[in-house]
Design an enzyme around this catalytic site. Sequence first.
Site, PDB file in Angstrom:
ATOM      1  N   CYS A  99     -37.981  -8.336 -24.607  1.00 17.09           N
ATOM      2  CA  CYS A  99     -37.056  -8.240 -23.472  1.00 17.09           C
ATOM      3  C   CYS A  99     -36.082  -9.416 -23.436  1.00 17.09           C
ATOM      4  O   CYS A  99     -36.155 -10.273 -22.561  1.00 17.09           O
ATOM      5  CB  CYS A  99     -37.846  -8.141 -22.168  1.00 17.09           C
ATOM      6  SG  CYS A  99     -36.817  -7.538 -20.811  1.00 17.09           S
ATOM      7  N   HIS A 104     -31.842  -9.397 -24.836  1.00 18.23           N
ATOM      8  CA  HIS A 104     -30.638  -8.668 -24.420  1.00 18.23           C
ATOM      9  C   HIS A 104     -30.802  -7.148 -24.518  1.00 18.23           C
ATOM     10  O   HIS A 104     -30.486  -6.417 -23.587  1.00 18.23           O
ATOM     11  CB  HIS A 104     -29.441  -9.116 -25.247  1.00 18.23           C
ATOM     12  CG  HIS A 104     -29.230 -10.581 -25.157  1.00 18.23           C
ATOM     13  ND1 HIS A 104     -29.175 -11.232 -23.951  1.00 18.23           N
ATOM     14  CD2 HIS A 104     -29.105 -11.531 -26.103  1.00 18.23           C
ATOM     15  CE1 HIS A 104     -29.015 -12.522 -24.163  1.00 18.23           C
ATOM     16  NE2 HIS A 104     -28.978 -12.731 -25.463  1.00 18.23           N
ATOM     17  N   CYS A 161     -26.515 -17.876 -27.230  1.00 25.88           N
ATOM     18  CA  CYS A 161     -25.136 -18.311 -27.487  1.00 25.88           C
ATOM     19  C   CYS A 161     -24.760 -19.527 -26.637  1.00 25.88           C
ATOM     20  O   CYS A 161     -23.760 -20.183 -26.901  1.00 25.88           O
ATOM     21  CB  CYS A 161     -24.165 -17.170 -27.251  1.00 25.88           C
ATOM     22  SG  CYS A 161     -24.658 -16.079 -25.949  1.00 25.88           S
ATOM     23  N   GLY A 205     -36.024  -7.682 -31.710  1.00 20.15           N
ATOM     24  CA  GLY A 205     -35.057  -8.683 -32.146  1.00 20.15           C
ATOM     25  C   GLY A 205     -35.243  -9.200 -33.553  1.00 20.15           C
ATOM     26  O   GLY A 205     -35.610  -8.461 -34.471  1.00 20.15           O
ATOM     27  N   GLY A 225     -29.315 -17.879 -40.975  1.00 20.96           N
ATOM     28  CA  GLY A 225     -29.258 -16.445 -40.685  1.00 20.96           C
ATOM     29  C   GLY A 225     -30.512 -15.921 -40.001  1.00 20.96           C
ATOM     30  O   GLY A 225     -31.435 -16.678 -39.684  1.00 20.96           O
ATOM     31  N   ALA A 271     -34.707   2.319 -30.746  1.00 23.37           N
ATOM     32  CA  ALA A 271     -34.676   0.894 -31.105  1.00 23.37           C
ATOM     33  C   ALA A 271     -33.256   0.391 -30.933  1.00 23.37           C
ATOM     34  O   ALA A 271     -32.287   1.160 -31.056  1.00 23.37           O
ATOM     35  CB  ALA A 271     -35.157   0.706 -32.536  1.00 23.37           C
TER      36      ALA A 271
HETATM   37  C1  LIG Z   1     -27.808 -20.176 -31.489  1.00 24.26           C
HETATM   38  C2  LIG Z   1     -27.352 -18.748 -31.381  1.00 24.26           C
HETATM   39  C3  LIG Z   1     -26.071 -18.466 -30.943  1.00 24.26           C
HETATM   40  C4  LIG Z   1     -25.624 -17.152 -30.844  1.00 24.26           C
HETATM   41  N1  LIG Z   1     -24.365 -16.907 -30.398  1.00 24.26           N
HETATM   42  C5  LIG Z   1     -23.945 -15.623 -30.247  1.00 24.26           C
HETATM   43  C6  LIG Z   1     -22.648 -15.344 -29.715  1.00 24.26           C
HETATM   44  O1  LIG Z   1     -21.881 -16.267 -29.386  1.00 24.26           O
HETATM   45  N2  LIG Z   1     -22.271 -14.050 -29.594  1.00 24.26           N
HETATM   46  C7  LIG Z   1     -23.098 -13.015 -29.931  1.00 24.26           C
HETATM   47  O2  LIG Z   1     -22.713 -11.860 -29.786  1.00 24.26           O
HETATM   48  N3  LIG Z   1     -24.340 -13.253 -30.431  1.00 24.26           N
HETATM   49  C8  LIG Z   1     -24.777 -14.522 -30.591  1.00 24.26           C
HETATM   50  N4  LIG Z   1     -26.042 -14.771 -31.080  1.00 24.26           N
HETATM   51  C9  LIG Z   1     -26.905 -13.637 -31.472  1.00 24.26           C
HETATM   52  C10 LIG Z   1     -27.684 -13.085 -30.285  1.00 24.26           C
HETATM   53  O3  LIG Z   1     -28.364 -14.092 -29.626  1.00 24.26           O
HETATM   54  C11 LIG Z   1     -28.670 -12.023 -30.774  1.00 24.26           C
HETATM   55  O4  LIG Z   1     -27.946 -11.029 -31.442  1.00 24.26           O
HETATM   56  C12 LIG Z   1     -29.426 -11.431 -29.592  1.00 24.26           C
HETATM   57  O5  LIG Z   1     -30.278 -12.394 -29.041  1.00 24.26           O
HETATM   58  C13 LIG Z   1     -30.228 -10.217 -29.996  1.00 24.26           C
HETATM   59  O6  LIG Z   1     -30.878  -9.727 -28.869  1.00 24.26           O
HETATM   60  P1  LIG Z   1     -32.166  -8.812 -28.991  1.00 24.26           P
HETATM   61  O7  LIG Z   1     -32.573  -8.459 -27.611  1.00 24.26           O
HETATM   62  O8  LIG Z   1     -31.927  -7.704 -29.941  1.00 24.26           O
HETATM   63  O9  LIG Z   1     -33.278  -9.697 -29.732  1.00 24.26           O
HETATM   64  P2  LIG Z   1     -33.861 -11.140 -29.520  1.00 24.26           P
HETATM   65  O10 LIG Z   1     -32.917 -12.015 -28.791  1.00 24.26           O
HETATM   66  O11 LIG Z   1     -34.335 -11.586 -30.868  1.00 24.26           O
HETATM   67  O12 LIG Z   1     -35.115 -10.901 -28.561  1.00 24.26           O
HETATM   68  C14 LIG Z   1     -36.227 -10.163 -28.944  1.00 24.26           C
HETATM   69  C15 LIG Z   1     -37.335 -10.386 -27.940  1.00 24.26           C
HETATM   70  O13 LIG Z   1     -38.483  -9.624 -28.321  1.00 24.26           O
HETATM   71  C16 LIG Z   1     -39.665 -10.386 -28.097  1.00 24.26           C
HETATM   72  N5  LIG Z   1     -40.711  -9.885 -28.985  1.00 24.26           N
HETATM   73  C17 LIG Z   1     -40.634  -9.734 -30.337  1.00 24.26           C
HETATM   74  N6  LIG Z   1     -41.780  -9.202 -30.809  1.00 24.26           N
HETATM   75  C18 LIG Z   1     -42.591  -8.999 -29.743  1.00 24.26           C
HETATM   76  C19 LIG Z   1     -43.909  -8.474 -29.608  1.00 24.26           C
HETATM   77  N7  LIG Z   1     -44.610  -8.049 -30.642  1.00 24.26           N
HETATM   78  N8  LIG Z   1     -44.456  -8.422 -28.362  1.00 24.26           N
HETATM   79  C20 LIG Z   1     -43.732  -8.845 -27.292  1.00 24.26           C
HETATM   80  N9  LIG Z   1     -42.481  -9.358 -27.362  1.00 24.26           N
HETATM   81  C21 LIG Z   1     -41.926  -9.423 -28.582  1.00 24.26           C
HETATM   82  C22 LIG Z   1     -39.219 -11.815 -28.441  1.00 24.26           C
HETATM   83  O14 LIG Z   1     -40.068 -12.774 -27.847  1.00 24.26           O
HETATM   84  C23 LIG Z   1     -37.796 -11.839 -27.882  1.00 24.26           C
HETATM   85  O15 LIG Z   1     -37.761 -12.279 -26.560  1.00 24.26           O
HETATM   86  C24 LIG Z   1     -26.497 -16.083 -31.201  1.00 24.26           C
HETATM   87  C25 LIG Z   1     -27.797 -16.372 -31.637  1.00 24.26           C
HETATM   88  C26 LIG Z   1     -28.235 -17.687 -31.727  1.00 24.26           C
HETATM   89  C27 LIG Z   1     -29.628 -17.964 -32.191  1.00 24.26           C
END
Ligand SMILES: Cc1cc2nc3c(=O)[nH]c(=O)nc-3n(C[C@H](O)[C@H](O)[C@H](O)COP(=O)(O)OP(=O)(O)OC[C@H]3O[C@@H](n4cnc5c(N)ncnc54)[C@H](O)[C@@H]3O)c2cc1C
Length: 450
Positions: free
Chosen positions: A8, A10, A42, A114, A243, A278
Amino acid sequence: MRIAVVGCTHAGTAAVREILSAAPATQVDVYERRTDISFLSCGIALYLEGLVPKLESMFYADAAGLEALGPNVTVHLHHDVLAIDAAAHRLDVQDMTTRHIYTRTYDKLIMTTGSYPVVPPIQGISQPRVFMCKNADDATAIKAAAKTAKTIAIVGGGYIGVELTEAFSHTGHEVLLINGVHALLSHYIDPVMATQVAQELAAHGVVTRLTETALKFDTDAHHVYITTDVAERVADIAIVCVGFQPMTELLDDQVAMNADHSIHVNDYMQTSDPDIFAAGDAVAVHFNPTGTDAYTPLATNAVRQGKLAGLNVLGKRVKYMGTQATSALRLYDKTLACTGLTETRAQKAGLPVAAVTFTDNYRPEFMPTTTPIMGRLVYRTDTRQIVGAQLFSQYDITQSANLLSVMIQNKNTIDDLAYVDMLFNPHYDKPWNYLNLLGQAAVTQADQRA
Ligand SMILES: Cc1cc2nc3c(=O)[nH]c(=O)nc-3n(C[C@H](O)[C@H](O)[C@H](O)COP(=O)(O)OP(=O)(O)OC[C@H]3O[C@@H](n4cnc5c(N)ncnc54)[C@H](O)[C@@H]3O)c2cc1C
């Protein structure tokens, strides 16, 4: 219907909000390993630089807020999903506080787990003084270590690496940026633009070591010694940013995956198992410039896909439009914005492309001030379709990058860009807007080649 959401940040938050907005009575179980949700990574660079003093302001949702959206929502924080049995529609979950493991069933599952930072095969990478940068804990640890550090080495000159380099060059640290075999930001910009970025960093005291690969870290109480293929470098701490890779092991052999281990989804964010959706960094999505799937881990994609997964899991059919991976980076008093493919990546993808670079002041020279915009346009030589663009300027060109993103998505050509109607007012541009002029430079080049 009982929907389980795993992860949970984004994508997960967007999915839950969408489900509850459309159908507030839905039973939703959210499982998140961390004790927080919705952290904006970010903002890490802003926090490390000191521009945003509190890390807590980087969260835009919390568990209580999500639970308030419907009577049947439970957000299980600090709960780790250990296994998924897709055939049985079952999850094994561990309460990480009590260590208790239990099983839950679902009708539909949304997988928003993520990504992790890629851990490159550098000897000694797990030692203290060597950090990764992904979540709020990483940000806190880096901030604490940076307090007593004088020299910071950043390994990896991609988006995050350059962002952190810039941040620490504002905080009185000596910053050393080590970047392997590629040019800086090679995924986003062509070498001609990367040279501008390198010059900008150098002008602000950053030492960049390009074409140098870190091979080994050794640490003592105060320093990290970085053995590269060229020399031994010394810093007080090192941050490795090379990456991200999708976190998808829970669905191994249960849904179709791409070669890079991202989950394969259709245009409706549905996996090969119709009951599993997903979104976000766990999946690859349609990349419009090539017309193929590509791993594009961005928050922008995560929120869009999460919202769609939330809608479509309820039976709607709203299609994902694909992405151009549009992004921007602040670099001191300048902005770098890009969308779509670089010329180099387009060539690697086998597309027949050419690229043109054009620089001009954004508004008339008779105005009290003006400043140049450097633009680069990548286009197909067979169809003249725009497939990528890069802009660099002191002027805010971010919305121009968004416009070019839309043009790529709509399959517009360099001829469209050359002549499309754009406003003129001397405060903002010349009679020909700088984007028109960039399009015209491409048209002239393409006509000369024909
Ligand atoms: C330093 C940094 C700067 C960034 N800057 C930008 C930007 O300026 N603009 C932009 O568009 N993007 C940016 N990004 C990328 C962006 O942060 C990611 O694309 C985004 O966080 C993806 O969101 P998500 O919800 O898919 O996954 P994630 O943020 O990876 O979150 C996944 C979640 O799932 C949880 N999880 C995983 N497996 C399990 C499990 N088995 N059980 C329970 N929970 C679980 C994790 O704990 C996590 O909270 C940046 C990333 C970083 C690291």
